[in-house]
Design a protein around this motif. Sequence first.
Motif, PDB file in Angstrom:
ATOM      1  N   SER A  75      36.897  34.786  34.547  1.00  0.00           N
ATOM      2  CA  SER A  75      37.254  33.505  35.181  1.00  0.00           C
ATOM      3  C   SER A  75      37.930  33.675  36.533  1.00  0.00           C
ATOM      4  O   SER A  75      38.016  32.712  37.310  1.00  0.00           O
ATOM      5  N   GLU A 125      35.048  30.815  30.856  1.00  0.00           N
ATOM      6  CA  GLU A 125      35.943  29.693  31.119  1.00  0.00           C
ATOM      7  C   GLU A 125      37.387  30.156  30.990  1.00  0.00           C
ATOM      8  O   GLU A 125      37.682  31.204  30.403  1.00  0.00           O
ATOM      9  N   ASP A 126      38.303  29.386  31.571  1.00  0.00           N
ATOM     10  CA  ASP A 126      39.720  29.723  31.458  1.00  0.00           C
ATOM     11  C   ASP A 126      40.096  29.868  29.988  1.00  0.00           C
ATOM     12  O   ASP A 126      39.760  29.007  29.164  1.00  0.00           O
TER      13      ASP A 126
END
Length: 257
Positions: free
Chosen positions: A126, A184-185
């Motif tokens: 990310s 994704e985070d």
Amino acid sequence: MKHPVVTSLTDGVLRICIDRPEKRNALSMATLDAIAAAFDEAAVHDDLRVAVLTGAGDKSFAAGGDLKELSAVKGEEAAIAMATHAKKALTAVRNFPLPVVAALNGDALGGGAELALACDMRVAASHARIGFIQGKLGITSAWGGGADLMRLVGTGYALQMMTRMEVLDPAQATRMGLYNATAEDGVSLDDALEAFVAPMRGQSPHVMRSFKAMALHLRRNDRAEMDRLETANFGFAWAHPDHDRAVDRLLNKMKPA
């Protein structure tokens, strides 16, 4: 001395890791040779479906060339010899008979971006950025990355990245088509990579080789002239006083106050 590359083979997936986190996984000639050897040795394994190239740590996928080594490269002839040597290593990645995924654990800048684009696909953490920032040192791409970038995103975006020395965050890189997937985070790179690679595990190895053969045929089309032009331009730029001045500015910034 620690080997610069660590390899493993599990469930049809070859994993090659650049293991120089203390040097931001800088691409010394020994490291490049080790990467090439790992791919060459694994090419004969009949049960492989995909290869993954990554770096140790979480800061850098691969920095550009090793600064200590590069400081000894003087003049156009030596620069061309260095670029030609390094390009052979990245060619081993491009020519691997199965798809190669770059798992960007951290930033891929300069020569590291060229290595990432030598792979067929890219999955990024990310926080992992990518940039063709060679112009900051008054030089051009040298290891075939310029041709890869132009073919992947088109000349307009490629020239934008190189002439503006842009460093793209994952969202920007994904929109431009440089990243196939991004964690994704809160999701680890390993989990994002496994989700991306999982469908490939179910393919027959010979089918994966066939897919790669078609991609490689297109990638090789008119490649020789692009590589020749890039190498010649790199040698000229390396020997130009602008490069020396850029290196001096960088080294002065690195000196302790």
